[in-house]
Design an enzyme around this catalytic site. Structure first.
Site, PDB file in Angstrom:
ATOM      1  N   ASP A 186       0.823  -1.209   0.000  1.00  0.00           N
ATOM      2  CA  ASP A 186       0.000   0.000   0.000  1.00  0.00           C
ATOM      3  C   ASP A 186       0.857   1.260   0.000  1.00  0.00           C
ATOM      4  OD1 ASP A 186       0.993  -0.178   2.598  1.00  0.00           O
ATOM      5  OD2 ASP A 186      -0.913  -0.747   3.466  1.00  0.00           O
ATOM      6  N   ASN A 221      -7.305  -1.763  14.123  1.00  0.00           N
ATOM      7  CA  ASN A 221      -8.712  -2.016  13.795  1.00  0.00           C
ATOM      8  C   ASN A 221      -8.862  -3.264  12.918  1.00  0.00           C
ATOM      9  OD1 ASN A 221      -7.696  -1.198  11.375  1.00  0.00           O
ATOM     10  ND2 ASN A 221      -8.975   0.610  11.147  1.00  0.00           N
ATOM     11  N   HIS A 268      -7.087  -3.942  10.167  1.00  0.00           N
ATOM     12  CA  HIS A 268      -6.796  -3.807   8.735  1.00  0.00           C
ATOM     13  C   HIS A 268      -5.558  -4.599   8.343  1.00  0.00           C
ATOM     14  CE1 HIS A 268      -4.351   0.182   9.330  1.00  0.00           C
ATOM     15  NE2 HIS A 268      -3.507  -0.793   9.139  1.00  0.00           N
ATOM     16  N   GLU A 326      -9.415  -1.419   5.188  1.00  0.00           N
ATOM     17  CA  GLU A 326     -10.018  -1.006   6.452  1.00  0.00           C
ATOM     18  C   GLU A 326     -11.311  -1.789   6.720  1.00  0.00           C
ATOM     19  OE1 GLU A 326      -8.265   0.718   8.279  1.00  0.00           O
ATOM     20  OE2 GLU A 326      -7.648   2.658   7.508  1.00  0.00           O
TER      21      GLU A 326
END
Ligand code: GLP
Length: 258
Positions: A82, A153, A155, A160
């Site tokens: 990413d 979280n 990810h 996400e």
């Protein structure tokens, strides 16, 4: 069970290590073995690479192996997971900068084999850019090994909560917790980009081998949800529970709640 007292293979796909260093050295060994096996076969080793704090010791160890044990990266083709969007590759916070600083600047990987999403393309060119990135991974026969960290979280990459399990490389919105966690790197929260380009969950799950590395107590809650909780797009890493080629490598603190 492994012979190493600092490491325990608990289940088919769970390796618990005494500390962050042991976990990282174990991951680096696996990457090095794959590179060397592929070299013997005269083939490229197609690696999916991650950024963040988690893989730093892994990269440090790979550099040591290159400098002191002759490990060559000449057959390595890399695809990073990413990149923030928008950002220039030369910006200190970019993942291009990170990879050069922590790995690529110290090994003999061929520059044309390095792929990191370029997040300085105009908005109307992103969809095509993402498709081309995905096609390039496929052209190499997919990823032989994907190294993953995990966000607090859940990810993976920048997929996400809410990301489809069928997603491929695309522009994504960053979650508020992800932006908050990136604040230290950017200085203030308003400087943290709101978007990123990320390879998809489907792209990740198609890798031949996946190593998820999690270190430290601040990952213990999400690790317990991702490994033992319901499989749900709300915890993107939970999809990994369904895959036989996944190995979780955890230090004692990250594993505290499982
Ligand atoms: C970042 C990266 C992820 C990484 C995660 C965890 O946002 N895009 O690929 O795995 O967050 O980061 P860290 O390793 O610093 O905890």
């Amino acid at each position: 069970m492994s012979n190493n007292p600092n490491r325990t293979s608990c289940a088919r796909n769970l390796t618990l290590c005494a500390n962050a260093e042991q976990a990282s050295l174990y991951v680096a060994e696996q990457i090095a073995e794959l590179i060397q096996e592929q070299q013997k076969l005269g083939k490229p080793a197609v690696l999916g690479l991650a950024t963040g704090n988690t893989p730093k010791i892994v990269y440090q160890e790979l550099i040591r192996m290159h400098q002191h044990e002759g490990l060559s990266f000449h057959n390595v083709v890399s695809f990073n997971l990413d990149e923030y969007y928008p950002i220039y590759p030369e910006d200190d916070q970019s993942y291009t900068y990170f990879m050069r600083k922590y790995l690529f600047g110290h090994i003999d990987i061929q520059p044309h084999n390095i792929h990191i999403p370029h997040a300085d393309c105009p908005a109307d060119a992103i969809a095509q850019y993402c498709k081309d990135y995905e096609d390039k991974i496929k052209a190499f026969g997919g990823l032989d090994l994907q190294l993953l960290g995990i966000g607090r979280n859940g990810h993976i990459g920048f997929n996400e909560p809410g990301s489809s399990f069928e997603s491929t490389t695309r522009l994504v919105d960053l979650h508020p917790l992800t932006r908050k966690d990136a604040q230290n790197d950017f200085g203030t929260i308003d400087k943290v980009p709101h978007h990123a380009i990320s390879i998809g969950i489907q792209t990740i799950t198609q890798s031949k081998k996946i190593l998820l590395l999690a270190l430290g107590a601040n990952k213990s809650t999400i690790i317990s949800q991702a490994l033992k909780g319901k499989i749900s797009t709300e915890v993107p890493a939970s999809i990994l529970q369904t895959l036989p080629q996944v190995e979780y490598v955890l230090d004692r603190d990250a594993a505290a709640l499982i």
